[in-house]
Scaffold this motif. Structure first.
Motif, PDB file in Angstrom:
ATOM      1  N   LYS A   1      41.435  35.956  51.687  1.00 38.75           N
ATOM      2  CA  LYS A   1      40.247  35.644  50.862  1.00 38.75           C
ATOM      3  C   LYS A   1      40.452  36.312  49.513  1.00 38.75           C
ATOM      4  O   LYS A   1      40.448  37.527  49.390  1.00 38.75           O
ATOM      5  CB  LYS A   1      38.980  36.156  51.534  1.00 38.75           C
ATOM      6  N   ASN A   2      40.640  35.491  48.507  1.00 39.16           N
ATOM      7  CA  ASN A   2      40.949  35.960  47.168  1.00 39.16           C
ATOM      8  C   ASN A   2      39.735  36.628  46.521  1.00 39.16           C
ATOM      9  O   ASN A   2      38.589  36.340  46.862  1.00 39.16           O
ATOM     10  CB  ASN A   2      41.392  34.762  46.324  1.00 39.16           C
ATOM     11  N   GLY A   3      40.000  37.511  45.561  1.00 33.28           N
ATOM     12  CA  GLY A   3      38.928  38.134  44.794  1.00 33.28           C
ATOM     13  C   GLY A   3      38.559  37.286  43.593  1.00 33.28           C
ATOM     14  O   GLY A   3      39.127  36.221  43.347  1.00 33.28           O
ATOM     15  N   ASP A   4      37.603  37.762  42.830  1.00 35.16           N
ATOM     16  CA  ASP A   4      37.064  36.989  41.710  1.00 35.16           C
ATOM     17  C   ASP A   4      37.544  37.455  40.346  1.00 35.16           C
ATOM     18  O   ASP A   4      37.151  36.880  39.321  1.00 35.16           O
ATOM     19  CB  ASP A   4      35.530  37.043  41.729  1.00 35.16           C
ATOM     20  N   SER A   5      38.379  38.479  40.299  1.00 32.83           N
ATOM     21  CA  SER A   5      38.865  38.981  39.015  1.00 32.83           C
ATOM     22  C   SER A   5      40.058  39.905  39.241  1.00 32.83           C
ATOM     23  O   SER A   5      40.337  40.300  40.378  1.00 32.83           O
ATOM     24  CB  SER A   5      37.749  39.743  38.275  1.00 32.83           C
ATOM     25  N   GLY A   6      40.756  40.219  38.153  1.00 35.52           N
ATOM     26  CA  GLY A   6      41.855  41.177  38.237  1.00 35.52           C
ATOM     27  C   GLY A   6      43.194  40.542  38.522  1.00 35.52           C
ATOM     28  O   GLY A   6      43.293  39.493  39.168  1.00 35.52           O
ATOM     29  N   LYS A   7      44.267  41.185  38.054  1.00 39.11           N
ATOM     30  CA  LYS A   7      45.611  40.644  38.201  1.00 39.11           C
ATOM     31  C   LYS A   7      46.104  40.632  39.644  1.00 39.11           C
ATOM     32  O   LYS A   7      47.052  39.919  39.962  1.00 39.11           O
ATOM     33  CB  LYS A   7      46.588  41.431  37.327  1.00 39.11           C
ATOM     34  N   GLN A   8      45.489  41.421  40.515  1.00 38.31           N
ATOM     35  CA  GLN A   8      45.937  41.425  41.905  1.00 38.31           C
ATOM     36  C   GLN A   8      45.483  40.171  42.651  1.00 38.31           C
ATOM     37  O   GLN A   8      45.967  39.887  43.742  1.00 38.31           O
ATOM     38  CB  GLN A   8      45.427  42.670  42.631  1.00 38.31           C
ATOM     39  N   ASN A   9      44.562  39.423  42.046  1.00 28.93           N
ATOM     40  CA  ASN A   9      44.060  38.217  42.696  1.00 28.93           C
ATOM     41  C   ASN A   9      44.649  36.962  42.058  1.00 28.93           C
ATOM     42  O   ASN A   9      45.087  36.966  40.912  1.00 28.93           O
ATOM     43  CB  ASN A   9      42.537  38.202  42.637  1.00 28.93           C
ATOM     44  N   TYR A  10      44.650  35.874  42.827  1.00 30.59           N
ATOM     45  CA  TYR A  10      45.346  34.631  42.483  1.00 30.59           C
ATOM     46  C   TYR A  10      44.503  33.827  41.484  1.00 30.59           C
ATOM     47  O   TYR A  10      43.444  33.316  41.824  1.00 30.59           O
ATOM     48  CB  TYR A  10      45.572  33.816  43.749  1.00 30.59           C
ATOM     49  N   ALA A  11      44.980  33.723  40.243  1.00 30.37           N
ATOM     50  CA  ALA A  11      44.236  33.026  39.198  1.00 30.37           C
ATOM     51  C   ALA A  11      45.000  31.814  38.693  1.00 30.37           C
ATOM     52  O   ALA A  11      46.218  31.839  38.586  1.00 30.37           O
ATOM     53  CB  ALA A  11      43.943  33.973  38.034  1.00 30.37           C
ATOM     54  N   ILE A  12      44.267  30.754  38.376  1.00 24.22           N
ATOM     55  CA  ILE A  12      44.834  29.523  37.845  1.00 24.22           C
ATOM     56  C   ILE A  12      44.211  29.256  36.471  1.00 24.22           C
ATOM     57  O   ILE A  12      42.994  29.345  36.293  1.00 24.22           O
ATOM     58  CB  ILE A  12      44.539  28.321  38.778  1.00 24.22           C
ATOM     59  N   SER A  13      45.046  28.908  35.514  1.00 23.15           N
ATOM     60  CA  SER A  13      44.559  28.569  34.182  1.00 23.15           C
ATOM     61  C   SER A  13      44.007  27.145  34.181  1.00 23.15           C
ATOM     62  O   SER A  13      44.599  26.238  34.760  1.00 23.15           O
ATOM     63  CB  SER A  13      45.701  28.696  33.172  1.00 23.15           C
ATOM     64  N   TYR A  14      42.867  26.955  33.523  1.00 19.86           N
ATOM     65  CA  TYR A  14      42.299  25.612  33.404  1.00 19.86           C
ATOM     66  C   TYR A  14      41.445  25.539  32.149  1.00 19.86           C
ATOM     67  O   TYR A  14      41.148  26.557  31.520  1.00 19.86           O
ATOM     68  CB  TYR A  14      41.460  25.256  34.638  1.00 19.86           C
ATOM     69  N   THR A  15      41.079  24.333  31.763  1.00 14.92           N
ATOM     70  CA  THR A  15      40.175  24.125  30.638  1.00 14.92           C
ATOM     71  C   THR A  15      38.860  23.592  31.175  1.00 14.92           C
ATOM     72  O   THR A  15      38.830  22.546  31.824  1.00 14.92           O
ATOM     73  CB  THR A  15      40.773  23.135  29.620  1.00 14.92           C
ATOM     74  N   ASN A  16      37.766  24.311  30.935  1.00 15.54           N
ATOM     75  CA  ASN A  16      36.493  23.923  31.532  1.00 15.54           C
ATOM     76  C   ASN A  16      35.881  22.704  30.842  1.00 15.54           C
ATOM     77  O   ASN A  16      36.444  22.174  29.885  1.00 15.54           O
ATOM     78  CB  ASN A  16      35.517  25.113  31.555  1.00 15.54           C
TER      79      ASN A  16
ATOM     80  N   PHE B   1      40.327  30.532  36.736  1.00 20.00           N
ATOM     81  CA  PHE B   1      39.483  30.555  37.916  1.00 20.00           C
ATOM     82  C   PHE B   1      40.303  31.106  39.082  1.00 20.00           C
ATOM     83  O   PHE B   1      41.527  30.947  39.135  1.00 20.00           O
ATOM     84  CB  PHE B   1      38.889  29.182  38.235  1.00 20.00           C
ATOM     85  N   TYR B   2      39.606  31.773  39.962  1.00 20.41           N
ATOM     86  CA  TYR B   2      40.244  32.427  41.097  1.00 20.41           C
ATOM     87  C   TYR B   2      39.981  31.603  42.346  1.00 20.41           C
ATOM     88  O   TYR B   2      38.834  31.484  42.784  1.00 20.41           O
ATOM     89  CB  TYR B   2      39.704  33.854  41.247  1.00 20.41           C
ATOM     90  N   ILE B   3      41.035  31.012  42.879  1.00 18.95           N
ATOM     91  CA  ILE B   3      40.877  30.211  44.088  1.00 18.95           C
ATOM     92  C   ILE B   3      40.267  31.072  45.194  1.00 18.95           C
ATOM     93  O   ILE B   3      40.407  32.296  45.178  1.00 18.95           O
ATOM     94  CB  ILE B   3      42.226  29.626  44.543  1.00 18.95           C
ATOM     95  N   ASP B   4      39.617  30.447  46.141  1.00 19.45           N
ATOM     96  CA  ASP B   4      38.939  31.205  47.187  1.00 19.45           C
ATOM     97  C   ASP B   4      39.868  31.650  48.311  1.00 19.45           C
ATOM     98  O   ASP B   4      39.748  32.780  48.797  1.00 19.45           O
ATOM     99  CB  ASP B   4      37.799  30.364  47.778  1.00 19.45           C
ATOM    100  N   PHE B   5      40.778  30.768  48.733  1.00 19.65           N
ATOM    101  CA  PHE B   5      41.586  31.075  49.914  1.00 19.65           C
ATOM    102  C   PHE B   5      43.058  30.713  49.713  1.00 19.65           C
ATOM    103  O   PHE B   5      43.372  29.650  49.161  1.00 19.65           O
ATOM    104  CB  PHE B   5      41.072  30.291  51.130  1.00 19.65           C
ATOM    105  N   VAL B   6      43.924  31.593  50.193  1.00 20.63           N
ATOM    106  CA  VAL B   6      45.347  31.309  50.333  1.00 20.63           C
ATOM    107  C   VAL B   6      45.618  31.284  51.837  1.00 20.63           C
ATOM    108  O   VAL B   6      45.309  32.261  52.535  1.00 20.63           O
ATOM    109  CB  VAL B   6      46.226  32.387  49.664  1.00 20.63           C
ATOM    110  N   VAL B   7      46.160  30.181  52.326  1.00 19.76           N
ATOM    111  CA  VAL B   7      46.370  30.020  53.769  1.00 19.76           C
ATOM    112  C   VAL B   7      47.838  29.693  54.024  1.00 19.76           C
ATOM    113  O   VAL B   7      48.352  28.679  53.523  1.00 19.76           O
ATOM    114  CB  VAL B   7      45.483  28.893  54.350  1.00 19.76           C
ATOM    115  N   ARG B   8      48.505  30.525  54.805  1.00 21.93           N
ATOM    116  CA  ARG B   8      49.906  30.266  55.178  1.00 21.93           C
ATOM    117  C   ARG B   8      49.943  29.837  56.646  1.00 21.93           C
ATOM    118  O   ARG B   8      49.518  30.573  57.532  1.00 21.93           O
ATOM    119  CB  ARG B   8      50.786  31.494  54.971  1.00 21.93           C
TER     120      ARG B   8
END
Length: 205
Positions: free
Chosen positions: A97-112, A120-127
């Motif tokens: 379960k990803n966090g909402d901020s910070g470099k330790q969390n998975y962020a994707i660049s987008y244009t709103n 924006f920080y995706i909610d879940f990484v599932v392997r």
């Protein structure tokens, strides 16, 4: 001050303000661009949580960090998707379960939708057990005005050259009639899910 000189001083002040504004905009642009530098993300070794805003879920297994710590005011889609992952743990290697901020969390660049570049920080990484990795952002229909922009940016990210060998799939994921559905292609809205794919963990084990 001689009133006759007022227009000259106003002109000088206006020019100075314009130059300052140009420099300020340039610095802000440079700062924003630095924040969008791509980096290879890994599950952090640990995370700090606030007791006032999070709770430990001893009943949830397979989370990449043990124990799983859930945000107290987590959205309903996040809570329900967490339960869905827990119910299908035999097919999942781990999930995060990803966090909402910070470099330790998975962020994707987008244009709103306003045309402003953001993260924006995706909610879940599932392997999955077979090595397939899903990047999911949980939503309900029309719950996020930027959902289409986030999804399409995530699709571009997944199919980018830098991720060609990372076995990534995913996108915005929405629960409908007990099924969790996501689109493997770009979308125009989050209301018509008829062409979206069902996420069945057993088919990716």
């Amino acid at each position: 001050m001689n009133p006759d000189n007022s227009p000259k001083f106003e002109d000088v002040i206006a020019k100075a303000l314009d130059e300052y504004l140009d420099k300020l905009i340039k610095k802000q642009k440079e700062k924003i661009e630095k924040s969008f530098v791509q980096y290879d993300w890994e599950v952090p070794a640990d995370r700090l949580y606030s007791e006032s805003s999070h709770k430990v879920r001893e009943d949830v297994e397979n989370h990449a960090l043990v124990p799983f710590v859930e945000q107290i005011n987590a959205s309903n889609p996040e809570v329900r998707f967490t339960a869905f992952l827990a119910a299908h743990k035999e097919y999942i290697d781990w999930w995060y379960k990803n966090g909402d901020s910070g470099k330790q969390n998975y962020a994707i660049s987008y244009t709103n939708f306003r045309g402003v570049k953001s993260l924006f920080y995706i909610d879940f990484v599932v392997r999955m057990k077979n090595g397939q990795i899903f990047l999911f952002d949980t939503k309900s229909k029309e719950s996020d005005r930027d959902a289409v922009e986030k999804h399409n940016a995530l699709i571009d990210y997944i199919h980018s050259e830098q991720n060609a060998d990372k076995h990534l799939l995913g996108g915005v994921i929405i629960e409908q009639n007990l099924n969790w559905k996501y689109s493997q292609t770009k979308i125009k809205d989050t209301t018509n899910l008829s062409e979206w794919t069902n996420f069945y963990p057993e088919e990716n084990a």
